[in-house]
Design an enzyme around this catalytic site. Structure first.
Site, PDB file in Angstrom:
ATOM      1  N   GLY B 218       1.682   5.650   0.995  1.00 52.16           N
ATOM      2  CA  GLY B 218       0.925   5.872   2.014  1.00 52.16           C
ATOM      3  C   GLY B 218       1.668   4.735   3.227  1.00 52.16           C
ATOM      4  O   GLY B 218       2.889   4.384   2.985  1.00 52.16           O
ATOM      5  N   SER B 219       0.751   4.020   3.911  1.00 54.90           N
ATOM      6  CA  SER B 219       1.436   3.176   4.901  1.00 54.90           C
ATOM      7  C   SER B 219       1.819   1.915   4.545  1.00 54.90           C
ATOM      8  O   SER B 219       2.652   1.215   5.367  1.00 54.90           O
ATOM      9  CB  SER B 219       0.197   2.985   6.109  1.00 54.90           C
ATOM     10  OG  SER B 219      -0.224   4.428   6.647  1.00 54.90           O
ATOM     11  N   VAL B 220       1.637   1.506   3.455  1.00 54.85           N
ATOM     12  CA  VAL B 220       2.195   0.270   2.947  1.00 54.85           C
ATOM     13  C   VAL B 220       3.569   0.296   2.748  1.00 54.85           C
ATOM     14  O   VAL B 220       4.527  -0.511   2.866  1.00 54.85           O
ATOM     15  CB  VAL B 220       1.757  -0.303   1.559  1.00 54.85           C
ATOM     16  CG1 VAL B 220       0.210  -0.954   1.745  1.00 54.85           C
ATOM     17  CG2 VAL B 220       1.590   0.825   0.502  1.00 54.85           C
ATOM     18  N   PHE B 221       4.284   1.695   2.719  1.00 55.15           N
ATOM     19  CA  PHE B 221       5.571   1.902   2.802  1.00 55.15           C
ATOM     20  C   PHE B 221       6.314   1.496   4.069  1.00 55.15           C
ATOM     21  O   PHE B 221       7.653   1.150   4.239  1.00 55.15           O
ATOM     22  CB  PHE B 221       5.952   3.304   2.561  1.00 55.15           C
ATOM     23  CG  PHE B 221       7.500   3.470   2.150  1.00 55.15           C
ATOM     24  CD1 PHE B 221       7.895   3.174   0.945  1.00 55.15           C
ATOM     25  CD2 PHE B 221       8.276   4.101   3.192  1.00 55.15           C
ATOM     26  CE1 PHE B 221       9.506   3.332   0.767  1.00 55.15           C
ATOM     27  CE2 PHE B 221       9.573   4.092   2.987  1.00 55.15           C
ATOM     28  CZ  PHE B 221      10.166   4.013   1.856  1.00 55.15           C
ATOM     29  N   LYS B 222       5.391   1.313   5.140  1.00 58.49           N
ATOM     30  CA  LYS B 222       5.982   1.068   6.579  1.00 58.49           C
ATOM     31  C   LYS B 222       6.708  -0.244   6.371  1.00 58.49           C
ATOM     32  O   LYS B 222       7.464  -0.688   7.338  1.00 58.49           O
ATOM     33  CB  LYS B 222       5.219   1.362   7.535  1.00 58.49           C
ATOM     34  CG  LYS B 222       4.594   2.606   7.830  1.00 58.49           C
ATOM     35  CD  LYS B 222       3.239   2.750   8.711  1.00 58.49           C
ATOM     36  CE  LYS B 222       2.959   4.167   8.861  1.00 58.49           C
ATOM     37  NZ  LYS B 222       1.598   4.510   9.408  1.00 58.49           N
TER      38      LYS B 222
END
Lengths: 473, 480
Positions: B218-222
């Protein structure tokens, strides 16, 4: 007849030094087997060390005074083999005891047998003095052999694991067949050395083969009958092979005729074929040799290949340098301390160690053959050669069976396997070979005769007692 | 006669030669094959007959061999079994061993070549050979705290690292199990227990979820997207990126939306700081579409994606997909679609950013000692790679601090400490999402990097179980 020149030196000091070395190896092995598992200097350590040391030195002293020109290498080799065997049997005892506290150890009994066997060898050396006396007992030996071989079939006999080759002797069991090996050798040596010319000269010649007369085939037929009889009635394939091999080599040495060997091989071929057809246990042995790694063969009972396969696993586990004494799991192999002791040694001493042991046998056999070459009487030649060859054949059958070169047969490894009768028989064989080697190496006396019967001088200027029937050729 | 005797001797020697040959064949050439045979129980007996070394945490044995009175001399025992199960694995008679018991087996059993001298001494002194012990980098208090922070019945993992050394201070996953159940000497009991454990939902006794299970980040990949953007040189702190409520693709129905209830809707364009702070999807999807699949992939690889590790237990490779269509790339860039990571991988991303862009190899083993306590080996910190430049790392750190101060991870704030972090929510199923937190602290001199993932939870529960837990872990490490 003799064309080997020997240096007239007694070499007893070399024997003493080698004996000390052998004792160091044997006792050191025993120490390593026990260390870390029990009190390293416990009762067993001392009983093994003292028995081997005292008895070994005892034989050495007898040789020094009674047979000072005997071969100096034989005794140390045999002491080393005996001692390594005792160490391994003890080591296997220790493993068995951890699994089953009620297990009664085998090694102390084997030490006792060692003392008995070396004692018997000592008595033989002292009493006999000269092997040629045995020639007088040629036909008595035949009768004794027959009795010994028939004993297990009497009510005295015991059947263990399908083979009927033991008799019960109060404190334990005994395999009379082991002693019969010696008496049969004496009979054949006596018979063949006496009748050799007759056998050689009579008979038809067909092509390159000189065929023996039918009546001269009698001893060979007897040998064949004994071997097959042992196989049928006692179900002991190993001894059967051993007896036949003994006869074959003695007949060959007596006659130098390859035709006899061919006839013998043909006869054994027929015997094996009949045995395969008639006896399930022989056929099973064969099958578990060829298909050892087939699952249905592995677990089969009886006659499965688990024993030989576990032995192979043991050898493989040892690899080149071995696990070290006490560090492997030779106890996983059934009969590790008797039939399979080479697998146990191969596992813990590695290829290097087991090759060293085989080399000891090589030297032992070569020394025995050398005595046969050196001695001047035909009887001695046949006896020494036959007995030495038996040791080689026994090693071949045992180690070949364990390494799956040939089918596995239950035979002891000379001097090492647990089992009193085999040990006793082999020590007696050693005593005989030592005596023969003494006549082979002893220098012909020069100068004035010390003997008080100057008229009794035999051929080659050697004093011979009048009563001896033996004539040197 | 002598010629015949010589021939007999030659035959005897021939037989000995055959026997020597077959011994050599079996013990040398055939040995490996025989040792590997399935029927060969020797290795097993040998291993189980040996005093295997202990696995230690802060000097205390979490796995040790104690004498047993059955056919094997020793019994493997796990102390605090559930807490450390996924690290130690089990050492089983009938199942093959796992995790440290498998990877460090040669050391523990004493057969490693580094212990050769030790073995020779033991052979001649007659002392039973004993394995070496393995001491872990784990801090037992942090490990216990992490364990308590995952509620029973919740599937999730927590990894706590020291960014400067790569030392793993805690690594726990739930559900967990008791390896003692699989380490007895009765194979039928082992089989029964293994069957019972395999019925437990979410549990695999064979793997360590923190290193061997792949989940959507999810967003931690941002963080990876932002790093790629800065490293490309095409973006900086001032760049304004379109921030539509949903990113539409011409010709197809699909549109990638921003999170409905978040703060993203307040701006139509965003700089990277704001996009991270509010975790807006569309700007990052836009960046990925601009830079291209390969640029993201390359940056991911620089953080360690696509590479297996042995720490010494196995860490499987995290992956960023390839050959993507536009919508797939957009989804992958926000940690959905086929972007899959291990919990440890995200801790490694955070610790690389914390450590000025330099990524250290995660390390589970502090030291290896022989049975006489002599030090055999103590692994030194090892640099894996430069993941991002120092400037990029500093910039990302500032933005992550902002996320904790003003954005989605305010629950991770620790009074008096600048905490850097990033949250994530990956939509995995209709029943729930994966809730993430990854970050480190203190921002100016990072001592601890944390990665938390709670799988298949609803959004409020996920938020409860991530950022507040990070706060407690960071406090615990900084106060030890």
């Amino acid at each position: 007849m003799s064309d080997v020149l020997t240096v007239p030196r007694s070499r007893r000091t070399i024997e003493f030094v080698l004996l000390l070395l052998a004792l160091a190896v044997a006792i050191g092995a025993n120490y390593l087997a026990g260390i870390g598992r029990e009190d390293a200097f416990g009762d067993y350590f001392w009983s093994q060390a003292l028995t081997l040391g005292v008895m070994g030195l005892f034989i050495h002293l007898i040789l020094r005074f009674r047979a000072k020109y005997a071969d100096p290498v034989i005794l140390p080799i045999v002491v080393a083999l005996n001692g390594i065997g005792l160490a391994m049997i003890h080591r296997l005892d220790l493993s068995a005891a951890t699994v089953n506290p009620d297990f009664s150890p085998v090694a102390p009994q084997q030490v006792l047998w060692t003392a008995v066997a070396i004692g018997a060898a000592a008595i033989l050396l002292i009493v006999l003095r000269d092997h040629r006396i045995l020639r007088r007992f040629t036909y008595i030996s035949l009768i004794v052999s027959a009795v010994l071989l028939l004993l297990p079939l009497t009510p005295l006999g015991l059947e263990i694991n399908g083979a009927r080759i033991w008799i019960s002797v109060g404190f334990g069991t005994f395999q009379p067949g082991e002693i019969a090996k010696i008496t049969l050798a004496i009979f054949f040596a006596g018979y063949l050395s006496t009748n050799r010319d007759l056998i050689l000269l009579a008979g038809k010649k067909i092509g390159p083969l000189q065929l023996p007369r039918f009546r001269d085939l009698a001893p060979m037929a007897a040998a064949w009958l004994v071997s097959i009889g042992v196989l049928i009635f006692q179900r002991d394939l190993g001894s059967s092979i051993l007896f036949f091999g003994l006869f074959m080599v003695m007949i060959y040495v007596a006659t130098s005729r390859v035709s006899w060997v061919l006839i013998g091989l043909a006869m054994i071929g027929v015997g094996v074929f009949v045995a395969l057809e008639l006896f399930s246990h022989v056929a099973l042995r064969f099958d578990s040799w060829i298909n050892a790694f087939a699952p249905e063969v592995y677990d089969r009972a009886p006659g499965g290949s688990a024993q030989v396969v576990q032995g192979l696993f043991g050898l493989a586990n040892g690899g080149l340098i071995g696990t070290g004494l006490g560090e492997g799991r030779p106890d996983l192999v059934t009969y590790a301390n008797s039939d399979m002791i080479i697998a146990a040694l191969g596992e813990e001493l590695g290829l290097i160690g087991v090759v060293a042991i085989v080399m000891l046998y090589v030297i032992l056999v070569s020394r025995g053959i050398r005595a046969a070459l050196g001695t001047k009487d035909g009887f001695g030649k046949l006896l020494a050669c036959g007995l030495s060859f038996t040791i080689a054949l026994q090693c071949f059958v045992v180690i070949g069976g364990i390494t799956r070169l040939i089918p596995l047969t239950g035979l002891t490894t000379p001097f090492m396997s647990a089992g009193g009768s085999s040990l006793l028989a082999n020590w007696l064989i050693v005593a005989l070979i030592l005596l023969i080697s003494e006549t082979a190496r002893r220098p012909a006396p020069s100068g004035p005769m010390k003997d008080s019967f100057p008229e009794a001088v035999g051929v080659n200027g050697r004093p011979v007692k009048r009563t001896t029937k033996e004539g040197t050729r | 006669m002598n010629q015949a005797i010589r021939s007999a001797w030659a035959v005897a020697m021939g037989m000995f030669a055959l026997v020597l040959g077959s011994l050599t064949y079996v013990q040398f050439f055939q040995a490996q094959e025989l040792n590997d045979n399935d029927w060969n129980s020797r290795q097993l007996y040998q291993d189980f007959g040996r005093q295997r070394g202990a696995i230690l945490v802060d000097g205390r044995a979490i796995a040790e061999s104690v004498p047993s009175d059955d056919q094997f001399k020793f019994q493997r025992v796990y102390n605090e079994p559930e807490l450390y199960a996924h690290l130690t694995g089990y050492y089983s008679l009938s199942l093959s061993s796992t995790q440290l018991e498998a990877e460090e087996s040669e050391i523990l059993s004493g057969t490693s070549s580094s212990l050769f001298y030790d073995r020779v001494v033991r052979l001649f002194s007659g002392v039973d050979s004993e394995g070496a012990s393995v001491e872990l980098t784990i801090d037992p208090e942090i490990q216990q705290l992490a364990y308590d922070l995952i509620p029973d019945g919740q599937r999730g993992s927590i990894v706590v690292l020291e960014p400067g050394t790569g030392n793993i201070l805690a690594m726990v996953s739930k559900p967990t199990y008791d390896p003692n159940l699989l380490s007895g000497h009765d194979t039928s009991v082992i089989a029964e227990n293994a069957a019972a454990l395999s019925e437990q939902p979410g549990l695999s006794i064979y793997t360590n979820p923190a290193t061997e299970s792949l989940v959507s980040p999810g967003s931690v990949f941002k963080l990876v997207d932002a790093a790629a953007a800065l490293e490309s040189g095409q973006y900086d702190a001032e760049s304004q990126i379109p921030n539509p409520p949903a990113l539409e693709f011409p010709g197809i129905e699909y549109a990638l939306p921003n999170f409905v209830t978040g703060g993203c809707a307040s701006r139509t364009t965003a700089d990277l700081e704001f996009a991270l702070e509010q975790s807006c999807n569309t700007p990052f999807a836009q960046i990925a579409l601009d830079l291209g699949e390969e640029a993201i992939q390359e940056q991911a690889a620089k953080f360690g994606f696509g590479e297996e590790l042995a720490i010494p237990t196995r860490v499987i490779a995290s992956s960023f997909p390839s050959d993507l269509t536009g919508p797939e790339l957009a989804q992958s860039a926000v940690g959905q679609f086929d972007t899959l990571v291990t919990p440890l991988q995200m801790a490694m991303v955070a610790s690389a950013i914390a450590n000025d862009g330099q990524q250290m190899k995660p390390q589970l083993i502090k030291s290896i000692r022989a049975a006489d306590l002599e030090l055999i080996e103590s692994p030194q910190p090892e640099v894996l790679r430069q993941s991002v430049s120092r400037e990029t790392a500093d910039q990302l750190t500032d933005w992550m601090v902002n996320v904790v101060d003003n954005g989605t991870a305010t629950a991770a704030q620790v009074p008096g400490v600048r905490v850097a972090g990033k949250t994530g929510t990956a939509e995995v199923s209709v029943t729930g999402d994966n809730a993430w937190f990854t970050g480190f602290a203190p921002a100016e001199d990072p001592q601890v990097a944390v990665s938390i993932v709670m799988e298949n939870v609803d959004i409020p529960t996920g938020q409860q179980l991530t950022s507040p837990s990070a706060k407690r872990l960071i406090e615990a490490v900084l106060n030890r």
